[in-house]
Design a protein around this motif. Structure first.
Motif, PDB file in Angstrom:
ATOM      1  N   ARG A 198     -12.993   2.526  -2.887  1.00 52.50           N
ATOM      2  CA  ARG A 198     -12.766   1.292  -2.133  1.00 52.50           C
ATOM      3  C   ARG A 198     -13.165   1.463  -0.671  1.00 52.50           C
ATOM      4  O   ARG A 198     -13.689   0.538  -0.053  1.00 52.50           O
ATOM      5  N   HIS A 233      -6.815   1.390   4.815  1.00 51.75           N
ATOM      6  CA  HIS A 233      -5.543   0.750   4.474  1.00 51.75           C
ATOM      7  C   HIS A 233      -5.506   0.458   2.984  1.00 51.75           C
ATOM      8  O   HIS A 233      -6.286  -0.342   2.480  1.00 51.75           O
ATOM      9  N   GLU A 234      -4.569   1.127   2.348  1.00 53.90           N
ATOM     10  CA  GLU A 234      -4.405   1.036   0.901  1.00 53.90           C
ATOM     11  C   GLU A 234      -4.220  -0.419   0.455  1.00 53.90           C
ATOM     12  O   GLU A 234      -4.770  -0.839  -0.557  1.00 53.90           O
ATOM     13  N   ASP A 235      -3.471  -1.198   1.235  1.00 61.66           N
ATOM     14  CA  ASP A 235      -3.122  -2.557   0.807  1.00 61.66           C
ATOM     15  C   ASP A 235      -4.325  -3.500   0.829  1.00 61.66           C
ATOM     16  O   ASP A 235      -4.504  -4.299  -0.078  1.00 61.66           O
ATOM     17  N   THR A 236      -5.172  -3.380   1.839  1.00 61.72           N
ATOM     18  CA  THR A 236      -6.280  -4.329   1.957  1.00 61.72           C
ATOM     19  C   THR A 236      -7.609  -3.762   1.478  1.00 61.72           C
ATOM     20  O   THR A 236      -8.558  -4.512   1.255  1.00 61.72           O
ATOM     21  N   SER A 296      -9.085   4.975  -3.838  1.00 68.11           N
ATOM     22  CA  SER A 296      -9.299   4.648  -2.426  1.00 68.11           C
ATOM     23  C   SER A 296     -10.631   5.167  -1.926  1.00 68.11           C
ATOM     24  O   SER A 296     -11.252   4.566  -1.052  1.00 68.11           O
TER      25      SER A 296
END
Lengths: 502, 496
Positions: free
Chosen positions: A249, A276-279, A246
């Motif tokens: 990212r 946001h981990e998902d996006t 993360s």
């Protein structure tokens, strides 16, 4: 979230802008008791069971500083090549929030324990020196859980509950100076820095540095400036970055977002953003422009810290071997290339390989299994290598079985699979699955005779001098033995039976 | 002589000798409280049953052969700013109404260990902020000398309880004069020990770097005995001094000033001082000379700036210390109807729970610490503080103790300064320097002012950890005056 941001492709963003990074890392120290009281710091206890008048801020209670935490902070500072203050104070950082019992945090302001250090990290075979501004000691807050609402954040929640078990756990904050010149490697540098920092903490034994449990937390500051400019842009601070991946990212995502805004002539707002981990994207949090005035002042309930320089020198002398030094040493001992070492480092495999070697495996074999079959398995399972249910001892045992000729590589993979499936130790898996190599000459000889009879053409070719054709026959033996034959021995026996000199 | 008029030392002797039981002594004081406290309002909480149970336990300890100390079985009134696990603790504030701490303050624990019987909790200015006890959320306390006047503050309940013979001893806290000023205006003895000499653990904080627990008594020796009972190093308070308690009781018995060098602080006196106060002070200085002390005038120029520095430092610390009263974990909670945010409930609770003086100081402190003002206010005040410490250091090179009036005036009428904070703040003019410097200082009675017949206090200041000097000089003054007056000053007070 409503504020889905427009992004500029990374390559284009880097063509037009140059990123400047800053990282603030919080590390929960692994002391047995809290920073200012005697409460336990064990993770995962039922809510509000590790509390007392001090960490609940009952009227009249007073803090007493944890000397072990001060010592750990100084050791961290020393490991990061910092100067250690000879006299400094705690300060109160005043702001109201329900998970902070005193409504001020005991922290350090303009007199941190450690200043002006650096940490060298390796990215793409290059050493990047990340300069450290300061390392200071403070206390953690409690943990709020916001119930109801869509986001899990306080806005829109039906109600919130607070667990004060974490309140008062010693927290070390490590702040870098602005990191410039990373260019397109910015995300990798950020990740490499946090990774290296985590290893330094581990080697010092001061924290379990588990990002998923929050004992290592990282805030990522990013700003962009147009290529050719020397004036830094406005930065944002991204929180909620809970894994090494993360970190990478978040930097990348923030570069793409800011670049899109700046390219359209927009303005970056100085603010806190949530990752946001998902996006892989960030959304706006609290704006720093309406930020609070923390009204810092020296904490009158605590005495100044005045570490004795002789004591500091003794702590310095007793520092353990630091991770980068250790990696250099292991690389020499193991005789591996820079590239292989970097690969092991990135895969978090160095400790595992070292432990496997310590359990008796040759370094090359240990590396081969961890970086090959096991890395593949971990990747498939989506877990860290270290979290696979197999010990370095198990891996060492497998390499031993291969070396002794009891297993070949193919069988060894099946043994590893069995261990990972929870079938027991390597010996037990070999036993249960009947995986021992066919080393009985009589049995092997019988299998070869059958294969030669079934493949007369191939046998004739070999007899006729086309030795290359022996491969097909060996393959047949392996197939017939379901992989348990010793391929080398089978080749020898086939040639012998066919009367050909190898 | 009835039990309530005896000294604490004498009561301790009677109980230890089993000539009176702790229960009898406690009962006599409970009776006195029942008789007069309706008019005085010194106590916020008295629970007779629990008091008698404590007294019985002390009698049992003594019967078992334990000797907890010279004050075993002696009652004490406890300022309601110290945490007591068995009694409510309010700090005189609505925001803590009904709060029962789950723990005892270190001072409370030591009182119990020494066998003292805690009669109850005494009234105070809310969070110890004030000089008259008019800022209490639970009503004003009256001066036993003249019930229309203030008993001093913030420890006014404690000074009134001792001067009204409701208790032979009481505890107080002194942040800017909150023990010495109430002692002065009620004609008793009040001591601010060296900062760090008595533990702050469990004392609800007003200003951490200034707050100092100390004793009240009707005579110097009793005060010394009480200070010894609750003082000493406390590992729970990081600012507590790890050194032996100065030999204060021994010094009180010594009561001798021959050869001692006494400095009169030049800056205290003149305009703003009541003539009757100055007259009694000058007599006290003459008395010291007559007792063999060498008196000189000493200048402490920075003392002039002590008051403004104090009113930056103390509110700054209080603005932070009082932030914890937020309705989340204890105390008052206002507006929690399921529709309001935590922030709104905090704000509503603090608006309803704090009185005007507390709010004034929180705002002053918040402002003084603000970004952009810090250096000009808090930072500057800290520099003044350093200068005051240097003045004391220089003075104590020349003299052994410094003396001044404790307060510029005698007890003022209730209501007179309630709407004039600046006038109220002036009550602490002479006491504040010792809080800023952390040194020891005591107030002992030195007569009645001619204008109003009300008590005047003599302040004796000694260096850090020189508490014994305060007692030695205080006891000498007391001895001389008692022989001149034929008894303690308090005997001149009108009967209740």
């Amino acid at each position: 979230m409503a504020d889905t941001a427009t992004l500029m492709p990374y390559d284009e963003a880097l063509e037009r802008f140059e990123p400047v990074l800053g990282l603030e890392t919080h590390v929960e120290l692994g002391t047995g008791s809290k920073m200012f009281c005697g409460c336990s710091t064990t993770f995962g206890a039922p809510p509000n069971t590790q509390v007392c008048p001090v960490c609940l801020a009952l009227p009249g209670s007073l803090p007493v500083a944890n000397e072990k935490a001060i010592e750990s902070t100084i050791r961290i500072g020393l490991a990061l090549n910092c100067s250690i203050a000879t006299w400094c104070r705690f300060a109160r950082k005043n702001y109201f929030y329900p998970d902070m019992p005193k409504n001020y945090q005991i922290s350090q302001y303009d007199e941190p324990l450690c200043t002006d250090g650096y940490l060298d990290v390796e990215v793409d075979g290059k050493i990047v020196r990340v300069e450290i501004e300061r390392v200071h000691l403070e206390e953690d807050t409690g943990k709020s859980t916001h119930v109801g609402g869509a986001t899990g954040r306080i806005h829109g929640a039906d109600y919130s509950i607070v667990d004060y078990n974490r309140a008062g756990i010693p927290l070390v904050e490590i702040v870098t100076k602005p990191i410039t010149g990373t260019d397109r490697l910015a995300p990798e540098v950020a990740k490499a820095y946090v990774t290296e920092l985590r290893e330094v903490m581990r080697s010092l034994g001061v924290s379990d540095v588990r990002m998923e449990q929050g004992s290592l937390r990282c805030d990522v500051n990013v700003s962009l400036m147009p290529r050719g400019s020397t004036e830094w842009g406005t930065r944002t601070e991204t929180k909620n970055v809970n894994s090494l991946r993360s970190v990478e990212r978040a930097v990348r995502g923030e570069i793409e977002r800011q670049a899109a805004i700046l390219a359209e002539g927009g303005r970056i707002v100085q603010e806190t953003r949530h990752f946001h981990e998902d996006t892989g994207q960030t959304t706006s949090g609290r704006s720093k422009e309406e930020a609070q005035d923390y009204r810092y002042f020296p904490e009158p309930d605590l005495l100044p810290i005045a570490p004795d320089p002789e004591w500091v020198a003794s702590l310095k002398a007793a520092l353990p071997e630091l991770p980068s030094v250790r990696r250099k040493r292991l690389q020499q001992e193991w005789g591996v290339s820079d590239l292989d070492m970097a690969a092991m480092h990135n895969a978090d495999a160095i400790d595992l390989v070292e432990a496997t070697v310590a359990a008796g495996a040759p370094a090359g074999d240990a590396r081969k299994w961890w970086m090959g079959e096991l890395a593949r398995r971990a990747n498939e399972a989506g877990t860290a290598l270290a979290d696979l249910p197999i010990t370095p001892g198990d891996v060492a045992k497998v390499t031993e079985l291969v070396a002794s000729g009891a297993l070949n590589d193919k069988l060894a993979r099946q043994v590893l699979e069995g261990v990972l499936a929870g079938e027991g130790t390597p010996d037990e898996v070999v036993e249960k699955r009947g995986l021992r190599i066919v080393s009985d000459e009589g049995e092997l000889s019988a299998i070869i005779d059958q294969v030669l009879a079934d493949n007369a053409d191939a046998a004739d070719k070999v007899r006729g001098g086309k030795i290359a054709a022996v491969g097909a026959l060996v393959g047949g033996v392996m197939k017939a033995s379901r992989g348990k034959a010793d391929a080398g021995r089978a080749r020898e026996l086939i040639l012998e039976k066919l009367g050909v000199q190898p | 002589m009835s039990l309530i008029h005896k000294t604490a030392a004498e009561l301790g002797r009677l109980v230890a000798a089993r000539e009176a039981s702790a229960v009898e002594v406690a009962q006599a004081h409970l009776d006195r409280i029942a008789e007069v406290d309706g008019e005085i309002n010194a106590f916020l909480h008295v629970e007779a049953e629990s008091v008698l149970a404590q007294a019985r336990a002390v009698d049992e300890r003594l019967a078992r052969g334990e000797r907890p100390g010279p004050l075993a079985g002696v009652p004490v009134a406890h300022k309601d700013v110290f945490a007591t696990a068995d009694m409510p603790t309010t700090a005189g504030s609505k925001i803590l109404e009904g709060w029962r701490p789950p723990y005892d303050a270190t001072v409370t624990r030591r009182l119990r260990e020494a066998g003292l019987v805690i009669l109850g909790k005494t009234n105070l200015d809310e969070f110890a902020m004030g000089s008259s006890t008019e800022n209490s959320a639970y009503g004003v306390t009256h001066n036993p000398w003249d019930r229309s006047r203030i008993p001093g503050g913030s420890s006014g309940g404690s000074s009134a309880a001792v001067s009204a013979y409701e208790a032979p001893l009481s505890t107080g806290t002194d942040t800017g004069g909150s023990i010495r000023q109430p002692a002065a205006v009620t004609g008793i003895v009040g001591m601010k020990p060296t900062y760090g000499g008595s533990s702050r653990y469990g004392l609800i904080a007003f200003a951490s770097s200034l707050d100092t627990p100390g004793p009240f008594a009707r005579n110097v020796l009793d005060a010394a005995l009480l200070q010894e009972a609750f003082s000493g190093h406390d590992p729970l308070d990081s600012t507590s001094i790890d050194a032996p308690v100065p030999p204060v009781a021994e010094a009180a018995r010594q009561a001798d000033v021959a050869g001692l060098r006494v400095g009169v602080v030049k800056e205290f006196g003149g305009d703003g001082y009541q003539p009757g106060v100055l007259a009694r002070f000058h007599e006290a200085v003459e008395l010291l000379e007559s007792l063999g002390a060498k008196v000189v005038e000493v200048s402490c120029p920075s003392f002039t700036y002590a008051l403004p520095a104090y009113y930056l430092i103390a509110p700054s610390e209080c603005s932070s210390n009082l932030a914890r009263f937020d309705a989340m974990r204890y105390g008052l909670r206002v507006g929690d109807d399921g529709t309001r945010s935590a922030e709104e409930v905090m704000a509503l609770t603090r608006a309803a729970g704090f009185g005007p003086e507390v709010k004034r100081r929180i705002m002053l402190g918040t402002y003084a610490l603000s970004s952009g003002y810090y250096d000009a206010y808090y930072g500057q005040a800290q520099k003044v503080r350093t200068l005051i410490m240097r003045d004391f250091e220089a003075a104590f090179h020349q003299v052994d103790v410094l003396v001044s009036p404790t307060t510029p005036t005698t007890a003022f009428p209730i209501g007179e300064r309630a709407d004039d904070p600046m006038a109220m703040y002036l009550a602490d003019l002479c006491t504040i320097p010792s809080n800023l410097a952390g040194n020891a200082a005591i107030s002992v009675p030195c007569g009645l002012a001619d204008e109003d017949g009300l008590p005047v206090g003599l302040q004796i200041m000694a260096p850090v950890l020189g508490d014994d000097r305060c007692y030695r000089v205080g006891a000498a003054v007391e001895k001389a005056y008692e022989s001149r007056w034929g008894g303690p000053l308090l005997a001149k007070a009108p009967a209740l």
